[in-house]
Design an enzyme around this catalytic site. Structure first.
Site, PDB file in Angstrom:
ATOM      1  N   LYS A   1       0.859  -1.177   0.000  1.00  0.00           N
ATOM      2  CA  LYS A   1       0.000   0.000   0.000  1.00  0.00           C
ATOM      3  C   LYS A   1       0.890   1.220   0.000  1.00  0.00           C
ATOM      4  O   LYS A   1       1.642   1.462   0.955  1.00  0.00           O
ATOM      5  CB  LYS A   1      -0.919   0.006   1.228  1.00  0.00           C
ATOM      6  CG  LYS A   1      -1.832   1.223   1.287  1.00  0.00           C
ATOM      7  CD  LYS A   1      -2.735   1.176   2.506  1.00  0.00           C
ATOM      8  CE  LYS A   1      -3.650   2.393   2.564  1.00  0.00           C
ATOM      9  NZ  LYS A   1      -4.554   2.349   3.736  1.00  0.00           N
TER      10      LYS A   1
ATOM     11  N   ASP B   1     -14.647   2.780   8.650  1.00  0.00           N
ATOM     12  CA  ASP B   1     -14.807   2.557   7.208  1.00  0.00           C
ATOM     13  C   ASP B   1     -15.106   1.081   6.921  1.00  0.00           C
ATOM     14  O   ASP B   1     -14.517   0.471   6.028  1.00  0.00           O
ATOM     15  CB  ASP B   1     -13.555   3.001   6.444  1.00  0.00           C
ATOM     16  CG  ASP B   1     -13.840   3.217   4.945  1.00  0.00           C
ATOM     17  OD1 ASP B   1     -15.031   3.314   4.582  1.00  0.00           O
ATOM     18  OD2 ASP B   1     -12.878   3.283   4.157  1.00  0.00           O
TER      19      ASP B   1
END
Length: 463
Positions: free
Chosen positions: A14, A113
């Protein structure tokens, strides 16, 4: 995705975005790394290390977070063609989700989230919470001011949509309820396009928020802006009455409007739903699937949509081209399809062509010996036909080759006097008056052709 050189292990990368950072390392990345370093659980993604790209690499200067690789995410897996999760499979995934979330809440971390694409699954059936980019530590008193611009819209709870900045673990439990309903229903239940529509969809199913069912709701900043204009009853159990009884009971407690009354992750794990047949299956017993993530399935859907649009456009163009083709001439119709050229001939006629005379916009080639255009003894003037006795004899633009057989109609249509007033149509234009329509001397149509000559002069026809 990358491979570690020493061990050969496949890992996920990432990249930490530094494009818009003028003050060094982004604070959101620091917060995410700090939280992930604190969490160690089988249902939470594991952060292995932080790496940078070497100088000789085209990714020079890039900073990456290295995670364990997971084969699927829940959204990508659910979007596979023909995919339908079994009850035991849904229970297995939901129990792992709640277990991981309970661990986060115990360690005072809000995920903020929760959605299908952030729930990663490997081929061993293990589900793990991922993407803690919006995660935040919280205090038990919930007095801290937190942003309400978190959680993807479809999974955002009503208290955030109404503008509150004081909240706790209940916001994650609403998102879990949306995931649970999506697994049972097969598609998202609150797919709003914007905040007002999202609230309308929630209120339509869960009822309108009032002081009676949500004490203190009227003090939330945007309540007066978005409160429903009419009474809306809670009808969650009615809309989803086809769900299992225990599943519906758990869902009802997860999607409670009042966050203080919403079920916690710990209590949800103890719900009757997880202790009735069929029991949650062992993750290792779940079927193995080809790797599938949301971005892959989304790309496939876009490609499929483009193919369908292209095929539809091509089909429409083909139909338009087909419609532009002139119709095939049928026998007995007044106009035949003609080939371009000086000697026009019917394209679809089986009759032999004939020679055409001087050009005239009324002229149509006809075979010698074909059927008569007018019935015998008829009046061509009255029927809008032609008014020359000697067709095919060089006058009025008709063919001199005798394309029209004799019609047996006697003398020309105008009177014997030769003047413009001798027939029904005078040479000065319009229709003549005073003289009889047809003189008596030359049969039914008279005996002189001079009237036709005057008509040719009047309209500029060639002699």
């Amino acid at each position: 995705m990358a491979r570690e050189i020493k061990t050969g292990e496949i890992v996920a990368l990432k990249k930490i975005r530094m494009d818009n950072e003028r003050e060094g390392f982004p604070i959101t990345a620091i917060r995410e790394i700090k939280i992930l370093k604190k969490l160690h659980h089988e249902n939470v993604i594991k952060l292995k290390e932080i790496v940078t790209s070497p100088d000789g690499n085209k990714y020079k200067g890039g900073i990456y977070m290295v995670f364990e690789y997971m084969d699927h995410d829940l959204t990508g897996l659910a979007d596979r063609p023909g995919m339908r999760f079994s009850v035991a499979q849904i229970k297995c995934y939901m129990r792992q989700l709640l277990t991981g979330l309970h661990y986060c809440h115990v360690n005072q971390v809000l995920h903020r989230d929760i959605k299908g694409s952030n729930l990663l699954i490997d081929n061993e059936g293990n589900l793990k919470l991922a993407d803690f980019g919006l995660a935040r530590s919280f205090s038990n008193d919930h007095n801290g001011n937190l942003t309400n611009r978190v959680i993807t819209l479809w999974y955002r709870p009503p208290e955030l949509l109404l503008g509150t900045t004081k909240y706790g673990p209940a916001v994650d439990m609403w998102s879990v309820g949306c995931i649970f309903a999506e697994l049972l229903h097969g598609k998202p239940i609150f797919p709003g396009k914007d905040e007002p529509e999202q609230l309308n969809k929630i209120f339509d199913i869960c009822g309108a928020p009032e002081e009676s069912n949500w004490p203190g709701v009227s003090k939330i900043p945007w309540y007066n802006n978005f409160k429903p204009t009419r009474q809306l009853k809670r009808r969650l159990r009615e809309v989803y009455k086809h769900f299992d009884r225990h599943a519906l009971e758990l869902l009802d407690r997860m999607l409670t409007l009042d966050p203080s009354q919403r079920i916690s992750a710990k209590d949800a794990l103890d719900a009757e739903y997880f202790w009735t047949d069929p029991l949650p299956c062992d993750p290792k017993s779940l079927p193995k699937y080809e790797s599938s993530h949301e971005f892959q399935t989304k790309k496939k859907r876009q490609q499929q949509r483009q193919h369908e649009e292209t095929a539809k456009r091509q089909k429409l163009q083909h139909q338009q081209q087909h419609n532009r083709l002139p119709p095939i001439q049928q026998t007995g119709q007044g106009h035949s399809q003609m080939r371009p050229g000086p000697n026009q001939q019917p394209m679809h006629s089986s009759q032999p062509p004939v020679a055409a005379g001087p050009s005239h916009h009324y002229a149509k080639p006809r075979p010698s010996g074909g059927p008569s255009r007018y019935p015998q003894g008829g009046n061509p003037v009255a029927s809008g036909g032609y008014s020359h006795a000697n067709r095919g004899q060089g006058g009025g633009g008709y063919s001199g080759s005798g394309a029209y057989p004799p019609q047996g109609r006697g003398a020309p249509p105008y009177g014997s006097s030769g003047g413009p007033s001798g027939g029904p149509r005078g040479g000065v234009g319009g229709y003549g008056v005073g003289a009889p329509n047809y003189p008596q001397g030359g049969g039914q149509y008279g005996s002189s052709g001079t009237g036709r000559g005057n008509r040719n002069q009047q309209y500029g026809w060639q002699q």
